[in-house]
Design an enzyme around this catalytic site. Structure first.
Site, PDB file in Angstrom:
ATOM      1  N   GLY A 156       0.803  -1.213   0.000  1.00  0.00           N
ATOM      2  CA  GLY A 156       0.000   0.000   0.000  1.00  0.00           C
ATOM      3  C   GLY A 156       0.831   1.255   0.000  1.00  0.00           C
ATOM      4  CB  CYS A 157       4.260   1.857   0.743  1.00  0.00           C
ATOM      5  SG  CYS A 157       5.322   3.209   1.096  1.00  0.00           S
ATOM      6  CB  VAL A 158       2.168   4.875  -4.032  1.00  0.00           C
ATOM      7  CG1 VAL A 158       0.924   4.039  -4.269  1.00  0.00           C
ATOM      8  CG2 VAL A 158       1.866   6.044  -3.140  1.00  0.00           C
TER       9      VAL A 158
END
Lengths: 101, 133, 110
Positions: free
Chosen positions: C108-110
């Site tokens: 979920g970390c872009v």
């Protein structure tokens, strides 16, 4: 009430069976893509679908029937055919869509 | 640092919807279960009312004792035990699906609420959003 | 991309995360930190080791919110807060610390 859509062939996958098990009585079920094969007369699941139509309103998407060469006059009695506009109306009439795939 | 603000999520609108993720597939045969789990973990940052239902072969995702070492695939089953830390605390399994596969609560790696088909039907009717994986 | 540690080449992805988690050693963390102009203190190591244990147990790299909470539980509130963690890892506690710990980028970390 939820709108249930199913898109897998009932002869290959259990998506339709699970939908029929978990959908609340009175719900609407829309058959799309390969699930439209479930709407035909003369299949081994014909009686199951006819039974299901006592509990649910069952629709089939016209463009997917056409794409697969399925004539509307060979559909089970009580199956309602909708075009894309009808699909949109069904979605708009329901708060939530449950997509069984 | 800008990215990480995104990662922190939060819920600026304050609107909380009921999201149910319905898991219906066995863990390693397709990529759906892992993708679905990732969506849950990402979505958890947005402070919604999240639940997960395990139905059909989806109950196999929670089977204890998974060991993928010899297959070369990642065993992601321990991540289900982290869901609580992501505030995903409502896990349901359908009784009929468990029984059809000879499984009981004791076979599962997290504790779930076992629901009858009718109870799960009612719960689904209460959702704002339902996502199948 | 790659890192070279004691003559051994370790593959990394384009953002610098190591590709094979088994390639990790403390020297990997030192080297990555060095390239970021950061010297690793005991406080950094505490977080890195925490992350490695977390990954061992759950097979996921935690989101920053979860990491902060979990650190607070284990090491106390003076460490389980964003200010403390961002001071140690200005590029983002989950992202930078996970990279040094040899974990994949947090989900979920872009």
């Amino acid at each position: 009430m939820l709108l249930h859509t199913v898109n897998k062939s009932p002869f290959e996958k259990g998506s339709l069976d699970t939908c029929l098990r978990l959908a609340k009585q009175g719900s609407t079920i829309l058959l799309i893509e390969d699930a439209v094969y479930a709407a035909m007369q003369g299949t081994v699941i014909e009686s199951k679908i006819s039974e299901a139509m006592k509990r649910y309103s069952v629709y089939a998407l016209q463009s997917d029937l056409k794409a697969r060469g399925l004539d509307e006059d060979r559909l089970l009695n009580g199956i309602k055919v909708v075009d894309y506009g009808g699909f949109v109306d069904l979605v708009a009439e329901h708060d939530t869509v449950q997509s069984w795939f | 640092m800008a990215d990480e603000t995104m990662e922190e999520g939060g819920n600026p609108t304050g609107v909380v919807k009921k999201f149910m993720y319905v898991n219906r597939r066995a863990p390693y045969g397709t990529v759906y279960p892992l993708e679905g789990l990732e969506v849950v973990l990402i979505g958890a940052a947005f402070e919604q009312d999240v639940s997960m239902a395990f139905v059909d072969d989806g109950v196999y995702q929670l089977k204890k004792g998974q060991d993928t070492a010899e297959t070369g695939m990642k065993n992601f089953s321990p991540a289900y035990r982290a869901l609580e830390m992501y505030d995903v605390e409502k896990l349901y399994a359908e009784k009929e699906s468990l029984e059809a596969r000879g499984l009981t609560q004791d076979d599962l790696l997290v504790s779930v609420e076992v629901l009858s088909t009718a109870e799960l039907t009612e719960l689904m009717e209460q959702q704002d959003v339902i996502l199948n994986y | 991309m790659a890192l070279e540690i004691n003559g051994k080449v370790i593959e990394t992805d384009e953002e610098g995360y190591i590709q094979n988690l088994n390639d990790w050693s403390p020297e990997v963390a030192e080297k990555m930190a060095g390239e970021d102009g950061c010297e690793l203190s005991d406080n950094h190591w505490e977080v890195i080791n925490f992350l490695r244990n977390y990954y061992q147990e759950y097979q996921i790299a935690p989101a920053v919110r979860v990491l902060t909470k979990a650190i607070g539980k284990k090491l106390g509130p003076e460490k389980g807060n964003s200010k403390y963690l961002y001071e140690l890892f200005p590029y983002g506690p989950a992202k930078q610390a996970c990279k040094y710990a040899g974990l994949p980028k947090p989900t979920g970390c872009v």
